[in-house]
Design a protein around this motif. Structure first.
Motif, mmCIF file in Angstrom:
data_model
loop_
_atom_site.group_PDB
_atom_site.id
_atom_site.type_symbol
_atom_site.label_atom_id
_atom_site.label_comp_id
_atom_site.label_asym_id
_atom_site.label_seq_id
_atom_site.Cartn_x
_atom_site.Cartn_y
_atom_site.Cartn_z
ATOM 1 N N LEU A 1 0.819 -1.217 0.000
ATOM 2 C CA LEU A 1 0.000 0.000 0.000
ATOM 3 C C LEU A 1 0.849 1.261 0.000
ATOM 4 N N SER A 2 2.019 1.193 0.643
ATOM 5 C CA SER A 2 2.855 2.396 0.762
ATOM 6 C C SER A 2 3.218 2.927 -0.625
ATOM 7 N N HIS A 3 3.302 2.038 -1.606
ATOM 8 C CA HIS A 3 3.522 2.522 -2.974
ATOM 9 C C HIS A 3 2.212 2.581 -3.757
ATOM 10 N N GLY A 4 1.394 1.542 -3.591
ATOM 11 C CA GLY A 4 0.215 1.384 -4.436
ATOM 12 C C GLY A 4 -0.816 2.489 -4.303
ATOM 13 N N PHE A 5 -1.021 2.974 -3.110
ATOM 14 C CA PHE A 5 -2.074 3.971 -2.863
ATOM 15 C C PHE A 5 -1.867 5.213 -3.735
ATOM 16 N N ALA A 6 -0.725 5.877 -3.568
ATOM 17 C CA ALA A 6 -0.471 7.106 -4.329
ATOM 18 C C ALA A 6 -0.265 6.798 -5.807
ATOM 19 N N SER A 7 0.339 5.647 -6.091
ATOM 20 C CA SER A 7 0.617 5.263 -7.472
ATOM 21 C C SER A 7 -0.669 5.139 -8.285
ATOM 22 N N ALA A 8 -1.723 4.631 -7.654
ATOM 23 C CA ALA A 8 -2.999 4.458 -8.349
ATOM 24 C C ALA A 8 -3.532 5.803 -8.838
ATOM 25 N N PHE A 9 -3.361 6.833 -8.030
ATOM 26 C CA PHE A 9 -3.848 8.164 -8.412
ATOM 27 C C PHE A 9 -2.988 8.763 -9.522
ATOM 28 N N ASN B 1 -2.443 14.144 -10.867
ATOM 29 C CA ASN B 1 -1.220 14.671 -10.280
ATOM 30 C C ASN B 1 -1.359 16.186 -10.270
ATOM 31 N N HIS B 2 -1.427 16.737 -9.096
ATOM 32 C CA HIS B 2 -1.670 18.177 -8.979
ATOM 33 C C HIS B 2 -0.952 18.703 -7.753
ATOM 34 N N LYS B 3 -0.388 19.889 -7.917
ATOM 35 C CA LYS B 3 0.319 20.563 -6.832
ATOM 36 C C LYS B 3 -0.471 20.576 -5.533
ATOM 37 N N LYS B 4 -1.775 20.793 -5.650
ATOM 38 C CA LYS B 4 -2.596 20.941 -4.447
ATOM 39 C C LYS B 4 -2.886 19.602 -3.796
ATOM 40 N N TYR B 5 -3.103 18.564 -4.614
ATOM 41 C CA TYR B 5 -3.609 17.316 -4.053
ATOM 42 C C TYR B 5 -2.568 16.212 -3.893
ATOM 43 N N THR B 6 -1.567 16.200 -4.785
ATOM 44 C CA THR B 6 -0.627 15.073 -4.751
ATOM 45 C C THR B 6 0.119 14.945 -3.415
ATOM 46 N N PRO B 7 0.627 16.047 -2.832
ATOM 47 C CA PRO B 7 1.298 15.885 -1.539
ATOM 48 C C PRO B 7 0.366 15.298 -0.475
ATOM 49 N N PHE B 8 -0.920 15.697 -0.536
ATOM 50 C CA PHE B 8 -1.907 15.170 0.414
ATOM 51 C C PHE B 8 -2.143 13.678 0.174
ATOM 52 N N GLY C 1 -1.689 8.172 1.698
ATOM 53 C CA GLY C 1 -1.312 6.813 1.319
ATOM 54 C C GLY C 1 -0.376 6.195 2.329
ATOM 55 N N LEU C 2 0.576 6.983 2.780
ATOM 56 C CA LEU C 2 1.545 6.480 3.758
ATOM 57 C C LEU C 2 0.847 6.183 5.086
ATOM 58 N N ALA C 3 -0.025 7.123 5.498
ATOM 59 C CA ALA C 3 -0.767 6.922 6.747
ATOM 60 C C ALA C 3 -1.650 5.684 6.639
ATOM 61 N N PHE C 4 -2.304 5.533 5.506
ATOM 62 C CA PHE C 4 -3.180 4.387 5.261
ATOM 63 C C PHE C 4 -2.383 3.084 5.354
ATOM 64 N N ALA C 5 -1.190 3.101 4.733
ATOM 65 C CA ALA C 5 -0.348 1.898 4.687
ATOM 66 C C ALA C 5 0.143 1.492 6.071
ATOM 67 N N ILE C 6 0.174 2.454 6.989
ATOM 68 C CA ILE C 6 0.625 2.139 8.351
ATOM 69 C C ILE C 6 -0.566 1.794 9.242
ATOM 70 N N ILE C 7 -1.607 2.641 9.179
ATOM 71 C CA ILE C 7 -2.720 2.508 10.128
ATOM 72 C C ILE C 7 -3.585 1.277 9.855
ATOM 73 N N VAL C 8 -3.934 1.042 8.591
ATOM 74 C CA VAL C 8 -4.849 -0.070 8.290
ATOM 75 C C VAL C 8 -4.244 -1.431 8.677
ATOM 76 N N PRO C 9 -2.993 -1.731 8.295
ATOM 77 C CA PRO C 9 -2.431 -3.013 8.751
ATOM 78 C C PRO C 9 -2.340 -3.104 10.273
ATOM 79 N N ILE C 10 -2.074 -1.983 10.954
ATOM 80 C CA ILE C 10 -2.010 -2.031 12.426
ATOM 81 C C ILE C 10 -3.381 -2.353 13.013
ATOM 82 N N LEU C 11 -4.431 -1.719 12.455
ATOM 83 C CA LEU C 11 -5.788 -2.001 12.942
ATOM 84 C C LEU C 11 -6.151 -3.467 12.714
#
Lengths: 249, 249
Positions: free
Chosen positions: A179-187, A193-200, A205-215
């Motif tokens: 997920l750490s790669h796949g989430f953002a890669s899918a978008f 890819n946009h200045k406003k949204y891509t960093p978010f 994606g990184l938060a998702f990749a950490i939080i969901v497996p922990i839950l």
């Protein structure tokens, strides 16, 4: 071939399918992890079993679940097709490569990470989905005069074994890297890819990749912990399963 | 400084090649990497051996002719073209691996020289505008916002060297193709043909046998002209949009 199938069999078309199915599977993870948090209730499995019955009998959920199986299959099949094309694009390998300086390990090993996740899915589906659907060892339980399949008994029995919990934890770590790669890669593949949204999106994606497996991990860990401390007695549930199996024969 | 070089030697496209070891002595840190190879070739010529074939032209970092996969990275350790790489980037006694770009679509011609005419064929498929632009138009006759011009110009800095393909684990040409699609799609002169262009260029890219993108970002990290991944997202948008709405069935 029509323009449609031709577009989908181009390199970009195949990537589009990977991206869309990937996002669909991500949304499934959210539903799955949220629903299964009910395993953390120490109520003898009542809320979990009621939830399970709803998820396996509601016609809308059932339809979505078939879409989900199709999504998983498409994601796997297209990843195999793309990997084959990508491999053949470099028939002679480099003698010396320093890829770690230009890209993350996860981004270069999505196939390996995905293969482990798929292997886990097979184990996971065999243990619960298959037993629930075709197995004759699922005990029944009654709440307010209504019969429910006691999937909770299967879950507790499975997670009382340390090696089974270990398989889950290792697989969840692989899922996290995937997920750490796949989430953002899918978008990015969708062209978003946009200045406003891509960093978010990247941070999300990184938060998702950490939080969901922990839950997800909290569930086997908690149940294993409770069976060790005596808060849950797995032998009660094992007995239920044995009785159900004997009755089923 | 003295160096040990491990260089790919291959007689011609059909021959099988291998890494061969050479020693060079008294190399000045001020020399460019290509000058160092010139010194080695002088030595080889004096000994009556076949000099090492490698591509080069302007030696000013603007033509895109030089290549070389040096110590595991395209154009070597710094993010520049090989001709602009200087020996001060290496230490006395270093071992340096020098390999050709590796891709099915870039077959080796001899030693370190590869045939990059697949890039030319992608450009021929649609990387142009079909009408003569005539004389320079009056200033401000065709208003284009400054940021759009800047973005188009930064895409246009791609020199087509192929480092993106060399760096990519899938030997994908998407960074190159997307830069060429973008530079024209953003400007008024390129807009009328943008749908036809992106469809034709992507089709040609697939036909040449390049891999698909996995969004590792290796291409952009190694690009001597810093072409950004936003180009790939833009190409994807253009392609999906064109496939869905163009008149080309």
């Amino acid at each position: 071939m029509s323009w449609f199938t031709e577009s989908l069999s181009s390199s970009l078309g195949r990537k589009l399918i990977m991206s869309l199915t990937g996002i669909f599977l991500i949304t499934f993870l959210v539903v799955h992890v949220a629903g299964n948090l009910q395993l953390l209730k120490l109520d003898g499995g009542e809320s979990f079993n009621i939830y399970t019955k709803f998820m396996t009998t509601n016609p809308i959920i059932k339809t979505v679940s078939y879409l989900l199986y199709a999504g998983i299959l498409a994601h796997v099949i297209y990843s195999i097709i793309l990997t084959r094309v990508n491999r053949s694009a470099r028939p002679v390998k480099y003698a010396y490569e320093k890829a770690s300086t230009n890209s993350t390990w996860a981004s270069r090993n999505m196939g390996l990470l995905g293969a482990v996740v798929l292997f886990f899915l097979v184990v996971h589906m065999r243990s619960f989905w298959f037993e629930m659907k075709f197995g004759d060892g699922v005990p029944m339980v009654e709440y307010d005069g209504e019969d429910y399949k006691n999937l909770y008994a299967l879950v507790v029995t499975a997670f009382s074994q340390w090696w089974y919990v270990l398989i889950y934890l290792v697989s969840l770590a692989f899922l996290g890297f995937h997920l750490s790669h796949g989430f953002a890669s899918a978008f990015q593949t969708l062209g978003l890819n946009h200045k406003k949204y891509t960093p978010f999106i990247e941070k999300l994606g990184l938060a998702f990749a950490i939080i969901v497996p922990i839950l997800f991990a909290t569930q086997p860990i908690a149940i294993f912990f409770w069976t060790q401390t005596g808060a849950l007695d797995p032998s009660v549930y094992e007995e239920m399963i044995k009785t159900a199996q004997l009755a089923g024969q | 400084m003295n160096l040990t070089l491990k260089i790919w030697r291959q007689k011609n496209a059909d021959a099988s090649g291998k890494m061969q070891t050479y020693n060079v002595t008294d190399i000045s840190p001020e020399m460019s990497f290509l000058e160092m190879l010139d010194v080695l070739n002088e030595d080889l010529l004096k000994k009556g051996e076949d000099p090492i074939a490698f591509d080069h032209d302007c030696r000013e970092g603007i033509c895109g002719m030089c290549s070389l996969f040096i110590n595991g990275k395209p154009h070597g350790p710094s993010q520049t073209t090989t001709c602009q790489l200087h020996m001060r980037s290496f230490k006395d006694g270093d071992t340096v691996y020098i390999e050709p770009w590796r891709a099915k679509a870039f077959p080796v011609v001899k030693d370190l020289t590869v045939d990059r005419s697949s890039f030319d064929r992608i450009i021929q498929a649609g990387g142009y505008i079909s009408v003569n632009t005539g004389n320079a138009p009056d200033a401000n006759e065709m208003p284009i916002p400054k940021d759009v011009v800047d973005e188009a110009m930064s895409s246009a800095t791609c020199i087509g060297c192929g480092a993106c393909v060399a760096a990519c684990k899938n030997a994908s040409a998407m960074l190159f193709v997307s830069a060429k699609v973008s530079q024209l799609a953003m400007l008024p002169q390129g807009k009328p043909e943008k749908q036809k262009r992106v469809e034709a260029m992507v089709a040609q890219m697939d036909e040449e046998g390049f891999g698909a993108c996995t969004n590792t970002g290796a291409c952009s990290a190694e690009c001597p002209k810093d072409i950004s991944l936003t180009n790939i997202a833009r190409m994807n948008r253009e392609y999906f949009g064109a496939k869905a709405s163009s008149e080309n069935v």
